[in-house]
Structures are given as structure tokens and as C-alpha cells.
Design a protein around this motif. Sequence first.
Motif, short mmCIF file in Angstrom:
data_model
loop_
_atom_site.label_atom_id
_atom_site.label_comp_id
_atom_site.label_asym_id
_atom_site.label_seq_id
_atom_site.Cartn_x
_atom_site.Cartn_y
_atom_site.Cartn_z
N UNK A 1 0.82 -1.21 0.00
CA UNK A 1 0.00 0.00 0.00
C UNK A 1 0.86 1.26 0.00
N UNK A 2 1.91 1.25 0.76
CA UNK A 2 2.79 2.44 0.79
C UNK A 2 3.47 2.65 -0.56
N UNK A 3 3.81 1.54 -1.23
CA UNK A 3 4.36 1.66 -2.58
C UNK A 3 3.32 2.24 -3.53
N UNK A 4 2.07 1.76 -3.39
CA UNK A 4 0.99 2.28 -4.24
C UNK A 4 0.74 3.75 -3.96
N UNK A 5 0.87 4.15 -2.69
CA UNK A 5 0.67 5.56 -2.34
C UNK A 5 1.72 6.45 -3.00
N UNK A 6 2.94 5.95 -3.08
CA UNK A 6 3.99 6.74 -3.73
C UNK A 6 3.66 6.96 -5.20
N UNK A 7 3.09 5.91 -5.84
CA UNK A 7 2.70 6.07 -7.24
C UNK A 7 1.53 7.06 -7.37
N UNK A 8 0.56 6.96 -6.44
CA UNK A 8 -0.59 7.87 -6.49
C UNK A 8 -0.16 9.31 -6.25
N UNK A 9 0.84 9.48 -5.40
CA UNK A 9 1.31 10.82 -5.07
C UNK A 9 1.85 11.53 -6.30
N UNK A 10 2.43 10.76 -7.20
CA UNK A 10 3.01 11.34 -8.40
C UNK A 10 1.97 11.57 -9.49
N UNK A 11 0.75 11.09 -9.27
CA UNK A 11 -0.30 11.24 -10.26
C UNK A 11 -1.36 12.20 -9.74
N UNK A 12 -2.12 12.81 -10.61
CA UNK A 12 -3.16 13.77 -10.17
C UNK A 12 -4.40 13.08 -9.63
N UNK A 13 -4.28 12.44 -8.46
CA UNK A 13 -5.39 11.69 -7.89
C UNK A 13 -6.27 12.55 -6.98
N UNK A 14 -5.72 13.64 -6.45
CA UNK A 14 -6.51 14.55 -5.63
C UNK A 14 -7.04 13.92 -4.37
N UNK A 15 -8.36 14.02 -4.19
CA UNK A 15 -9.01 13.58 -2.96
C UNK A 15 -8.84 12.10 -2.70
N UNK A 16 -8.75 11.28 -3.78
CA UNK A 16 -8.60 9.84 -3.59
C UNK A 16 -7.26 9.52 -2.94
N UNK A 17 -6.22 10.24 -3.31
CA UNK A 17 -4.91 10.05 -2.68
C UNK A 17 -4.98 10.41 -1.21
N UNK A 18 -5.63 11.53 -0.88
CA UNK A 18 -5.75 11.95 0.52
C UNK A 18 -6.49 10.91 1.34
N UNK A 19 -7.57 10.37 0.78
CA UNK A 19 -8.34 9.35 1.52
C UNK A 19 -7.50 8.11 1.76
N UNK A 20 -6.84 7.62 0.71
CA UNK A 20 -6.06 6.41 0.85
C UNK A 20 -4.91 6.61 1.84
N UNK A 21 -4.30 7.81 1.79
CA UNK A 21 -3.19 8.08 2.72
C UNK A 21 -3.67 7.97 4.16
N UNK A 22 -4.84 8.53 4.45
CA UNK A 22 -5.35 8.50 5.83
C UNK A 22 -5.74 7.08 6.23
N UNK A 23 -6.35 6.33 5.30
CA UNK A 23 -6.72 4.94 5.60
C UNK A 23 -5.48 4.14 5.98
N UNK A 24 -4.40 4.32 5.22
CA UNK A 24 -3.17 3.57 5.47
C UNK A 24 -2.55 3.97 6.80
N UNK A 25 -2.55 5.26 7.12
CA UNK A 25 -1.97 5.70 8.39
C UNK A 25 -2.76 5.13 9.57
N UNK A 26 -4.08 5.11 9.45
CA UNK A 26 -4.91 4.54 10.51
C UNK A 26 -4.59 3.05 10.70
N UNK A 27 -4.47 2.34 9.60
CA UNK A 27 -4.22 0.91 9.68
C UNK A 27 -2.80 0.61 10.16
N UNK A 28 -1.84 1.46 9.83
CA UNK A 28 -0.49 1.31 10.38
C UNK A 28 -0.54 1.39 11.90
N UNK A 29 -1.36 2.29 12.39
CA UNK A 29 -1.49 2.47 13.83
C UNK A 29 -2.10 1.23 14.47
#
Length: 887
Positions: free
Chosen positions: A446-474
Amino acid sequence: MTDYNKAEEPHRAEGLLRTKLYLPDSTPSHITRSRLYEQLARSMDTRLTTVVAPPGFGKSTLVSGWIRQAGLRSGWVSLDAKDNDPLRFWRYLRGSALQALHVNLCGETGLGGFESAERISAQLLHTLIELSDQGESLMLVLDDYHVIATEAIHESLYDWLGKLPSTVHLALISRHEIPIPLGALRANGRLNELSLTDLRFTDEEIDSFWHKQTGAPPDGKTLRHLVRNTEGWAAMLQLSALSHSAGQYSGAIKPLTGRNRHVADYLMEEVFRHMDEETKRFMFRSSILDRLCPSLCSEVLNEPDAGDRIQELVRRGLFLIPLDDEREWYRYHHLFADFLRVKLQDAEQAETALLHSRAAAWYERHGFLEEAIEHALSAGEERRAATWVQRHAHVWLKDRETAMLRRWLERLSAYTANEPGNLLLLLWIDLMEGRTEMAEMLLRKLNTALERMKAEPQGSEFLRMREEVRILENFHSVMSGNFDRALALIQEYGEREDLPGPETPLLLSLGLELNEGTVPFIRGKFGFNGRIDYAESYHRAYGEFIEKNGMHESTFTSYQQTAMAEICYLNNKLPLARSYAEEGLRLGKKFGTVGSYVPSVLVLSNILIADRRNQASIDFIEEAMRHLRNRHQHTSGWYRILAASMVWHQLQIGDLITAREWADERKQRTAAERTASKSVLFPNDEDFIYIRILMGIGEWEEACERALHARTIAETGGNRLSELQALLLLSEIYAYRNDSVESGRLLLAAVRIGCRQGCIRPFLDAGPAVMERLGKYEATVSHSSMWSEKERVFIRMLGHRSENAAIGDVQADARSSRGSLDALTAREREVLILMAQGLSNKAIAAELVLTEGTVKLHLHRVYSKLQAQGRVQALRIAENSGLLGKL
């Protein structure tokens, strides 16, 4: 009733498909097979009946016909491949039983919490045992049991079967041998078996069947031919009769074994070949549907008169089986459905995907999400299916139907399965099932996928996925025992300034239940393996994050408030505990999070007991139980804990009768549960209350056995708080046995844990006798080099606390809070007054000509000096302590 409503009706009865619970009715060609009915009647003297034969031998028709003729009270489940999920399997078995017993199914899905397969099987068994006194027999039938391939289901069913009361009987209908041990049942005469040999039609039955089907008895030559070539196979007889009615039957059919599938294919082809083209086209195209109704068939097949077509097939006896009393829903006989699907593949492969696609659309539009996803996957529309899975995943995650979710995701291609949204769901599933090692790998992906999303114009979807991953890491850090990492993550989270707004649809915000089930995510009392120091640091850090971002009205905040209530109670900070618990109670009610609501109730009821208001505590718990019943949450394990707490409080005011009745019921329920269940991570509140009640009613040996078991589980699981509670109980038990040496050893072992964790309240709640014994050891401990200074101070502090009545503790803490008024600066007092008037931070800043940041700084200092966690708690402490009056 419109056809649309008819379509809705069989869908969900508290999460169950009604048509799966329908007792099949007899067909017009059905004949009464008296000899087999007599054999089935022996089922009432046995525990298990098995009916095993290849498809088309009339197994289901035989059993359902016997049940209807005998007028038995029965529950029926038509199983399918999706029922290989143990949770789903037991939900359906329970649903069929409760429907037969005329018990309202409402609430049996554990809304707001979730259930495990073990809990459902135990609940059902306990209910059946309780109702067995009524004397009326109950027959439970599991049809098509051969589709069950999950070993855990076979094992749990066999274990459950061995505990059934004599009034309950189970029948399994299968194409193959039943994969559970039957030797002991057979040897003890508790097994009734019907096989292929039994189910073959006799000469007389063939004669009767043929007469009923064709309107005339067979002549001698035809009868001999039927006897020789059909070998008593019901499906072959029916096909022969249909062929005869169409003028196609010939005595020249070569003799082939009835178990040979080619015979059925041949005869079906004979019958099918002479139908008109429109009927044939309707039948093989509709065969993609497990269940048929006019509205569904009209849309999928693009035939407006589908209802008339279905009724014509029923009239002609073409293997359509009704699934409800209104004759709106049907299914093809499995043998015929298989034949039709092969025809469809051979004739119109290209159209099959289109039919599945239309079916998926119909099911999705009518709210049949599981069926919609299955058909979308069969249509090859995996992205459409994945979108629906992601959109509605919170429904299945909330109910912990993780096996079904996992099966869908595993059917996706590797490319689609590795998309961030699907990886995220797999990660939630792994964590909910306790698979922390697999979760580690998914987090990396997921973190690898987030890096790819960060480089693409994903906007709100990237923000949502980033928060979901941080919550699950916790959560992953908490569950894997890396508490330092969990604390660092939550602190890092609280320092961020780029959090998404409330409009971001995080899964956690959709009301997932976190505190109940196989893997409870977070709690103050039992979370963090009972490490109260870690729990307090974590939840205080999260409290700062909540305050900083104004997230007081959120689902997860309810858990944080409840956890802090438990922590403060354990530390004997009762006013703070009350304040947190009241907020946890409010938010738990608001969001329906039973895992925050009930622990808050328990804290507040214990504070009432500490305040010597026992009856008020009982009334408060009764009100909470009523609240759960009204919300259909009374099958949640939390409801049982409330019931246990109420009995304990009643026992404390002398109600021995209720306590004994509850203890007897609890013993029966415990016997029904599988003690080796993987869901037993550590003893919970109810386990310890049970031990106390056993002690209170004089069952000391049973109490000792339970306490020793609880200690073993706690030590094995590394849960320090559970171990502390078990040690205190054992200390009391050994004191009752006059074994002062062992009692003292156990008590001092509890002291060491309590000192490290800062847990005061468990000792005070243990009662005066425990504290009196502890006082006797105080002088010895003070002069022993085996004890640290911190431990000696802890014991002296406990002794000092025990000298005061519990209400005195409350008053002392309140006086301490009042004294903290002197610590507030003039500006802090002004801020507190304006906050009490309901002004927002922005309004306070405007009133005092300050920046919002300065107001926040003053508020944090006020909270610190009042030992409060946020605005609501500070106001409650100030109000309860008279601070606002002084200001």
C-alpha cells in the motif's frame, strides 16, 4: 403486492435470504413413499439423520414431504457455496431454528456489534437447551450439505451435534458421504441413515409415479422396461414420463446405470429437443440465475411475459421448485440447472456474459449486493464488482463477514487485486482476523501504491487512501504489540496540519465496531495487552489530536473517551472517570458504537457502587440493557456483560436467588461454548464477574477452577490487567481455604503488577477483607529488601486509600480539583468562563482580543491544571467541583 415488492420480500430477514429457509413443497407428481416415511420416523429417536444419494433421487422432496405429512416443527436451510463462511453458515442455521420456534429474528444479526461463528453456535445451542423443557421436538434440516467444504464447519457442527438436547434432531441431505465422524453415533444407535439403495423407487412406486405423471398406469412391458433401465432413479422416471407425454418415449432406450449422468443428459435432451424454440431459449438463458422471479427474468432475458413463461414451466412439471408460499420465487432442480447451463455455454457463449451483466444490474438496483457482485464477477466485469465491494465493504466489515469479502477479492485478477482500494480492504480483513504478518506485507504494498498515487493527479482519492493507510499502520502496531511504535504514530498524527476534512469518507468513520469480537482493536482496560501505562499515553495523545482538530463529534472519539474513563477509573481518579464516561456514553448512543457505550455504562455503574448507591447502579444498568434491546443490539456480547454486572450488584444487596439462577444459566452456556475457541484472547469482564458471583453463592471450588483458568489464559496472552484480576480473586479463594501463605503470595504478586501499571481500583473493589490482609503485610514489606521503594510506597498508598470510604475518595478528588482553581491565571479563568458560556475558540479570541492559537494554548493549560482531557471534561469537572460558581 407489486412484483417489485415480491422481489424484495425474499431478500433479507435480518440479513438472511428468506428463500433459503423455505421448506420445499411437493410437486404435482409427488407420491407418498410410506416405507421411507417409516424409516424417516426413526429420526425422532436418533440425534442425526443422513440422506445420501446422487442428484435426482428425490432426497429433498422425500424429507420435506415427510416433515409436512408428520406436521413436525422444523427449520430448513438450502445451502449454497457461499455458506462455506462459518459465520454465514451458523447465521443461517440459527435463523432456521428461530423461525421454526417462532422467535422474532430481529436483532439476531448483532447490529452495532458483530458475532463469531462460535458465539452463534453457543447461543443457538443454549436456546435449544432452554426450550427443550417444552417437550416438542424440532427437526433441523441442512439441504445440499455436500457444498460445504470448510473443515472448520464440519468440526464445529459435529461438536455442536454432540451437545443437542434429546428433543432436537438434525438431518443432513447430501450427494456425497458426510465428512464428519459417524462411527460412534452409529454404534450407539443415534444415527439414522438413508442411502441410494433406500431411495430407489420400487416396482410399486414406479407404477404409482407413472400413473400420476401420465394419467394412466404403465403396461407390463413399459413397467418392466422402466424398472430395468431407470434403476428407480426419480429424475430418470420423471424425464421418461415427460418424454412419454410428448409422444417421444420409446421402450428401445438402452439400459444404462441410473448413476450414470449421461442417462439424465440423454433423457433431458429428448424432452428439451421437442419444446418450442422460445421455451428452450427462456430455459437455458434463465439457468444463470440461482433463483427466478418474473421481474428478474423479464429484465435479464428481455422478455416482458416472463411471469407467464414461468407458470407454464411449472404447469408442465419441468423441474421448477417453488421457494416461497406465494409461488413468486423458484429455482431449477440442480440436475436440470446443470444441464441447461451446459446448453447455454454450447449455444450462446457470447451472450452469457451479457446475461450475468443484466442480472448484476437488477440485483444491485434492488439492494441484493451479494448476488450483484457474484454476477458481475461471472460477467467478467471485475472492476464493476470491485467498485461495489469497496463502496459497500463497511457493511460486511461491520458484521465481520470477512471470509466472503476475501473470497470476492481473491477472484480478481492480480492487476485489479493490487489496486490500492482492494489492497486496503484485504488489510482490514487481515487485521480483523488477527493476521498481523500478512498485514505487514500488505502495508508495504500500500505504501508503494501511495507513492505512485502521489506522483499522479489523484486529488481527494490520494488523501483518503493516505489516511486509511496511516490509521491501519497504527492499528497494526497496536495489534502486533509494538506499542512504542503505536504511540509514536499517534503523536506524529496529532502534530500534522494537513488532515483531510470531515467530507473524506474513511471506513472508520462509517461506524466499524472496534471493541468486540475475535480481535478487539482498542480499549483502555484490556487494550494494549492490559498495559495501562501505554493505553493512557496513547489515548491522551489521541485526545490532544481530537482537541486540536475539533473532532469531538466523531465515531472514534467515543472509543477514546471510553478508554480514558476506564483508565481513570483504574487509577482511582473517579471524577475524571465519570466525566469521560458520560461523554463516551453520549457519543456511543449517538453513533451506535456498542463497544464504547457499554464500557462507559460499566464505569459509571461502578462509580455509583463506590458511592454506595447500589440500587441506582442496578437501575442504571437496566436502562442501558433496555437501550440495547431497543436498538436490536441485545445479542452483542456486551449485553451479556451488562446482565452479569447487574446480577453481581444484586448479589451485593443480598439477592442470592437471582445470582444462583444466573450462575446455572452461565454454566450451561459455558458448556455449549467451545473452550478451544481461537477468539479467547484473554478473560473479559463477564468471566471475572462470573467468578465473583460463584464465590458469592458459595461455589468456591468452581470459582477456583475458573480463576486458575483465567490466570493461565492471561499469562499465556501476556495480558497484565487480566492477570492482576485473576491473582486478586485467587488470593480471596485461598484465604477462604485458610491458606494464608498462598493467599499472601498471590496478593503480593498482584501488588507488583498493580504498582507497575498504576492500578489502584482493582484492590479497592476487591473489598475490605483483601485490603485488611494487605495491611498485615505492609510492615513486613517495609523492612524487606525484596521490594522496591516504589512498591513499598504503592502498598502504603493502598492502605491509606482503604482507610477512607469510597465516597471519601470521590470527595477528596473533588477537593483536589477545587484547589486547582488557585493554579489558574486570571486570563485562564476568563477563557474558562467564556468557554462555559458556549463560545467557540474563535468567539473567545474575538472577545478577549487574542489569536485563536493563543486561546488554544490557554485552553491546553486549563485542561492540564484541571487534569481534564478536552473542553467537555474540563467543564464537567469545573461544574461538579463548584469551580464555575467560584468564578
